[in-house]
Design an enzyme around this catalytic site. Structure first.
Site, PDB file in Angstrom:
ATOM      1  N   GLY A 155     -10.125 -27.233  -8.271  1.00  0.00           N
ATOM      2  CA  GLY A 155      -9.169 -26.509  -7.419  1.00  0.00           C
ATOM      3  C   GLY A 155      -9.711 -26.484  -5.993  1.00  0.00           C
ATOM      4  N   ILE A 157     -11.829 -24.470  -4.555  1.00  0.00           N
ATOM      5  CA  ILE A 157     -13.279 -24.286  -4.433  1.00  0.00           C
ATOM      6  C   ILE A 157     -14.005 -25.558  -4.887  1.00  0.00           C
ATOM      7  CG2 ILE A 157     -15.264 -22.944  -5.225  1.00  0.00           C
ATOM      8  CD1 ILE A 157     -13.326 -20.524  -5.504  1.00  0.00           C
ATOM      9  N   SER A 176     -10.662 -32.007 -14.513  1.00  0.00           N
ATOM     10  CA  SER A 176      -9.698 -30.992 -14.097  1.00  0.00           C
ATOM     11  C   SER A 176      -8.412 -31.237 -14.854  1.00  0.00           C
ATOM     12  CB  SER A 176      -9.453 -31.141 -12.590  1.00  0.00           C
ATOM     13  OG  SER A 176      -9.292 -29.891 -11.983  1.00  0.00           O
ATOM     14  N   ARG A 177      -7.573 -30.191 -14.946  1.00  0.00           N
ATOM     15  CA  ARG A 177      -6.313 -30.352 -15.673  1.00  0.00           C
ATOM     16  C   ARG A 177      -5.441 -31.430 -15.041  1.00  0.00           C
ATOM     17  NH1 ARG A 177      -4.871 -24.131 -16.103  1.00  0.00           N
ATOM     18  NH2 ARG A 177      -5.683 -24.418 -14.020  1.00  0.00           N
ATOM     19  N   ARG A 237     -16.941 -18.069 -14.280  1.00  0.00           N
ATOM     20  CA  ARG A 237     -17.091 -16.785 -14.966  1.00  0.00           C
ATOM     21  C   ARG A 237     -18.213 -16.982 -15.976  1.00  0.00           C
ATOM     22  NH1 ARG A 237     -14.925 -14.851 -11.295  1.00  0.00           N
ATOM     23  NH2 ARG A 237     -13.040 -13.574 -11.193  1.00  0.00           N
ATOM     24  N   GLU A 266     -22.139  -9.162 -17.619  1.00  0.00           N
ATOM     25  CA  GLU A 266     -22.347  -8.860 -16.213  1.00  0.00           C
ATOM     26  C   GLU A 266     -22.274  -7.357 -16.021  1.00  0.00           C
ATOM     27  OE1 GLU A 266     -19.958 -10.577 -12.797  1.00  0.00           O
ATOM     28  OE2 GLU A 266     -20.634 -12.390 -13.815  1.00  0.00           O
ATOM     29  N   HIS A 285     -23.202 -12.157  -8.693  1.00  0.00           N
ATOM     30  CA  HIS A 285     -21.768 -12.387  -8.447  1.00  0.00           C
ATOM     31  C   HIS A 285     -21.429 -12.134  -6.968  1.00  0.00           C
ATOM     32  CE1 HIS A 285     -17.691 -12.483 -10.731  1.00  0.00           C
ATOM     33  NE2 HIS A 285     -17.562 -13.027  -9.527  1.00  0.00           N
ATOM     34  N   ILE A 286     -22.070 -12.924  -6.110  1.00  0.00           N
ATOM     35  CA  ILE A 286     -21.904 -12.711  -4.657  1.00  0.00           C
ATOM     36  C   ILE A 286     -21.241 -13.904  -3.975  1.00  0.00           C
ATOM     37  CG2 ILE A 286     -23.832 -11.103  -4.445  1.00  0.00           C
ATOM     38  CD1 ILE A 286     -25.527 -13.492  -3.351  1.00  0.00           C
ATOM     39  N   GLY A 287     -20.548 -14.736  -4.748  1.00  0.00           N
ATOM     40  CA  GLY A 287     -19.951 -15.954  -4.171  1.00  0.00           C
ATOM     41  C   GLY A 287     -19.164 -15.712  -2.900  1.00  0.00           C
TER      42      GLY A 287
END
Ligand code: GLV
Length: 326
Positions: A155, A157, A176-177, A237, A266, A285-287
């Site tokens: 996508g 990202i 990817s799909r 995730r 998490e 989790h700081i993207g």
């Protein structure tokens, strides 16, 4: 009368000032995951809900909020929200794609480089007096130039990561799909089956949403299929990767290292074996956590929320079927 909105946790005053001008804002407590019980007295009147990705929105919650029109999630991912239940209740769900793309792609590369070159463990050696003499064959890492970067989930990202990879001289493959003709034309990216992605990637970077198909897809069999010199980066995730299998893979050398911005569970408890592995680097989790991006995410989340309160289409709606439901 201004519509009543719950913001589940406190945010900087100047970020939420534009919202405060328009609505009667109830702010939940800090330091709790989820929509706190203390907010319950407001549920019957609440028309808007401004959530974080740690807040679960499900049938049970929705059934207690009969006037709810919109949920606005401060994240691109909406796996904390039961979209079908929201659609059933006629509640539009907003999210924040686009504005966080570059920040997340930057952190992907920060982790990728840090693990590839063992920066964190080498820096720790220097800091704690284990530097000693310069040595020819110590602190050896892996090179990006000429390597293959595999991207799972191409996508926005994934494509921003691919552009960075190209600039570092990497060959890009992806699963990817749908095909991404632009990335293929501009970056020479090649779409491959999942098994090929596992087998050919020197760096495998995960950017897929979590779905029934992707949950746990990086299991022991997948990790065994990867190169022993490969590095896994998870920006998607935590539960896309089976945590126990990853521990084993890193301990037994099925792969060379991992950089994780997301984990399952998490937060990862402080005594978790992943922290003890010298070839695993974990960030909390700081993207999207840059000053600019979190501010933009807030602006977009507020725009989604206000549109939903007015009964207008949201700038970014995760359940557009809500508008066509019977
Ligand atoms: C972060 O993980 C997000 O979904 O925005």
């Amino acid at each position: 009368m201004k519509p009543k909105v719950i913001l589940t946790h406190p945010m900087p005053e100047e970020w939420i000032a534009p919202l405060q001008r328009e609505v009667d804002l109830i702010v939940g407590p800090a330091g709790v995951a989820g929509v706190d019980e203390s907010l319950k007295p407001h549920f019957p009147e609440v028309e808007g809900l401004f959530t974080w990705l740690t807040d679960r929105v499900d049938e049970d919650l929705l059934s207690q909020m009969p006037r709810l029109k919109v949920v606005s999630n401060l994240a691109v991912g909406v796996d904390n929200i039961d979209l079908e239940a929201c659609t059933r209740h006629g509640v539009a769900v907003g999210h924040t794609p686009g504005v966080l793309t570059e920040a997340v792609a930057d952190l992907t590369f920060a982790l990728l480089l840090a693990v590839a070159r063992g920066i964190f463990s080498a820096a720790e050696d220097a800091r704690s007096g284990r530097w000693g003499l310069w040595e020819a064959a110590r602190w050896l890492g892996y090179e990006l130039n000429g390597s293959t970067l595999g991207i799972f989930g191409m996508g926005k990202i994934g494509q921003a990561v691919a552009r960075r990879g190209k600039a570092f001289g990497m060959h890009i493959i992806y699963t990817s799909r749908s095909p991404k003709p632009q990335a293929e034309a501009e970056l020479g990216a090649r779409r491959v089956p999942w098994e090929t992605l596992l087998e050919e990637s020197d760096f495998l970077s995960l950017h897929t949403p979590i779905t029934p198909e992707t949950r746990g897809i990086v299991d022991a069999a997948a990790l065994k299929r990867m190169k022993p010199t490969a590095i896994l980066i998870n920006m998607a995730r935590g539960a896309v990767v089976q945590t126990n299998a990853l521990v084993e893979a890193l301990q037994k050398g099925w792969i060379a290292g991992a950089g994780l911005d997301v984990t399952d569970p998490e937060p990862l408890p402080p005594d978790h074996p992943l922290y003890k592995l010298p070839n695993c680097l974990i960030t909390p989790h700081i993207g999207s956590a840059t000053h600019t991006t979190r501010r933009r995410m807030t602006e977009l989340a507020i725009a989604n929320l206000l549109a939903g309160l007015r009964g207008e289409p949201l700038p970014h709606c995760a359940n557009p079927e809500v508008y066509t439901r019977q």
